[in-house]
Enzyme design. Structure first.
Site, PDB file in Angstrom:
ATOM      1  N   ARG A  46       0.846  -1.187   0.000  1.00  9.23           N
ATOM      2  CA  ARG A  46       0.000   0.000   0.000  1.00  9.23           C
ATOM      3  C   ARG A  46       0.885   1.241   0.000  1.00  9.23           C
ATOM      4  O   ARG A  46       2.103   1.146   0.120  1.00  9.23           O
ATOM      5  CB  ARG A  46      -1.031  -0.002   1.154  1.00  9.23           C
ATOM      6  N   GLY A  47       0.226   2.416  -0.099  1.00  4.48           N
ATOM      7  CA  GLY A  47       0.977   3.650  -0.291  1.00  4.48           C
ATOM      8  C   GLY A  47       1.051   3.897  -1.795  1.00  4.48           C
ATOM      9  O   GLY A  47       1.386   2.980  -2.561  1.00  4.48           O
ATOM     10  N   ARG A  89      -7.671  -0.577  -6.698  1.00  8.09           N
ATOM     11  CA  ARG A  89      -7.939   0.561  -5.795  1.00  8.09           C
ATOM     12  C   ARG A  89      -8.121   1.820  -6.654  1.00  8.09           C
ATOM     13  O   ARG A  89      -7.358   2.017  -7.606  1.00  8.09           O
ATOM     14  CB  ARG A  89      -6.792   0.762  -4.785  1.00  8.09           C
ATOM     15  N   GLN A 198      -2.107   2.591   9.988  1.00  4.47           N
ATOM     16  CA  GLN A 198      -0.832   2.657   9.262  1.00  4.47           C
ATOM     17  C   GLN A 198       0.212   3.486  10.029  1.00  4.47           C
ATOM     18  O   GLN A 198       1.408   3.246   9.913  1.00  4.47           O
ATOM     19  CB  GLN A 198      -1.032   3.270   7.860  1.00  4.47           C
ATOM     20  N   ASP A 239      -2.106  10.805  -2.182  1.00  2.00           N
ATOM     21  CA  ASP A 239      -2.450   9.729  -3.116  1.00  2.00           C
ATOM     22  C   ASP A 239      -2.807  10.256  -4.500  1.00  2.00           C
ATOM     23  O   ASP A 239      -2.696   9.550  -5.495  1.00  2.00           O
ATOM     24  CB  ASP A 239      -3.611   8.906  -2.566  1.00  2.00           C
ATOM     25  N   ASN A 249      -5.434  12.367   0.538  1.00  2.00           N
ATOM     26  CA  ASN A 249      -4.536  11.511   1.321  1.00  2.00           C
ATOM     27  C   ASN A 249      -5.403  10.735   2.307  1.00  2.00           C
ATOM     28  O   ASN A 249      -6.640  10.891   2.345  1.00  2.00           O
ATOM     29  CB  ASN A 249      -3.474  12.361   2.040  1.00  2.00           C
ATOM     30  N   LYS A 250      -4.777   9.912   3.099  1.00  4.12           N
ATOM     31  CA  LYS A 250      -5.484   9.037   4.040  1.00  4.12           C
ATOM     32  C   LYS A 250      -6.527   9.799   4.851  1.00  4.12           C
ATOM     33  O   LYS A 250      -6.282  10.922   5.280  1.00  4.12           O
ATOM     34  CB  LYS A 250      -4.450   8.377   4.965  1.00  4.12           C
TER      35      LYS A 250
END
Ligand code: MRU
Length: 348
Positions: A46-47, A89, A198, A239, A249-250
């Site tokens: 991920r990332g 994703r 995370q 992202d 982003n997250k």
């Protein structure tokens, strides 16, 4: 040395299964497109940059899996693999950017290739180039961003934008690794990053391993820690960044940006040029992944949500450009980002 979340050895793809961290650091092989798809979907890898790199190798693995006997069959196998991996994703644009590069190489190189093996070599070289370029971009981001970290700076970060999320120093963590190498003493606060942790599992693990002073806090503690004046700087990853500088982003990053504004703390986003999506004018056009409700009701296998409760689980949010002090890219820092400055720096 930074960790290597994705490796290509002897024409085989390996990743560190990040769902097992920090308890165990286990490498697994991904021999098929289905295995690569599953690993991306389940966040074993991920990332944003790491997903793109893994998918590029996934296209090569997918071609090898089909054992094509002609150039035409090789192109076909590459396109099928890329199409499948694109459904894993939706938010991180690096995935689509890397798959598009692989697709273009397959189609454009094909007419000049005498046989399937030569085209596979060319696809492998492209995936290796994507990997190496990301490593160089991370290091450059680290060098530009390290200037923001002084002796005794308190830095807050959210989620994991370190080596595990890329191929090298990471993006948001790269300035920290470089400042540490340069001998400065500073302190990092890592948000744990609900619901998949995370920050707690990955960022804390990477920074402790590097010998950097890191303190883990729950996401809801950031305001208090800011009010206590323990934080002078926020650096997060991204992202996907729209043409105007709005950055996905997250989930929880937007709240941190609002808090930073309220406490007059500079808020930086660190990202390579592969994370910009100049086809989108504004952040509200960025697709936001919605994930399984069980990640909230049964996080890590333990039921913490009442039976029958409704759940909403967006995995990302968008921070408006107005809240971003600067975007740290491999080409330099874009202060007070807007469409014009971004286009100029990225050479678009
Ligand atoms: O759902 P994840 O763990 O893939 O989300 C990762 C993030 O949001 C990172 O901050 C982002 O990809 C930047 S990675 C250098």
């Amino acid at each position: 040395m930074p960790v290597k979340p994705v490796e290509w050895r002897d024409r085989r793809l390996f990743i560190i299964d990040q769902t097992l961290l920090p308890r165990e650091c286990v490498e697994i092989a991904l021999p098929t497109v289905d295995a690569v798809w599953e690993a991306i979907k389940r966040l074993r890898v991920r990332g944003a940059p790491a997903i793109g790199i893994c998918a590029a190798y996934g296209v090569v693995a997918g071609v090898i899996e089909r054992n094509p006997s002609s150039v035409t069959e090789t192109v076909q196998a590459a396109l099928v693999a890329a199409e499948r991996l694109a459904t894993s994703r939706p938010t991180a644009v690096n995935l689509f950017w890397a798959l598009e590069r692989m697709r273009r190489v397959a189609e454009e190189a094909a007419p000049t290739m005498a046989n399937a093996e030569l085209l596979i070599d060319r696809l492998e070289a492209e995936a290796l180039a994507i990997h190496a370029e990301d490593e160089a971009m991370c290091l450059a981001i680290g060098r530009h961003g390290a200037a923001l970290i002084h002796e005794n700076t308190g830095v807050l970060t959210h989620c994991n934008a370190g080596g595990l999320a890329t191929s090298g120093y990471g993006t948001a963590l790269a300035p920290m690794f470089v400042a540490h190498e340069e001998g400065r003493k500073f302190r990092v606060f890592a948000d744990e990053t609900r619901p998949l942790l995370q920050g707690a599992r990955l960022t804390a693990w990477e920074l402790v391993k590097a010998g950097i002073d890191v303190t883990l806090i729950c996401d809801s503690m950031a305001a208090q820690v800011m009010r206590e004046r323990r934080i002078n700087l926020v650096i997060v990853g991204a992202d996907r960044i729209a043409a105007n500088g709005d950055a996905a982003n997250k989930i929880g990053t937007y709240s941190v940006a609002v808090l930073a504004k309220g406490h007059k703390i500079p808020f930086y986003v660190a990202a390579p040029s592969s994370t910009f999506d100049l086809t989108l004018e504004k952040g509200r056009q960025i697709p936001i992944e919605e994930r399984d409700p069980e990640e909230i009701t049964h996080g890590f296998g333990l039921q913490t949500g009442a039976d029958g409760v409704k759940v909403y689980n967006p995995a990302f949010d968008v921070t408006p450009a107005q809240l971003i002090t600067g975007i740290i890219t491999e080409k330099g820092i874009i202060e007070s980002p807007n469409a014009e400055k971004i286009a100029r720096v990225l050479g678009a």
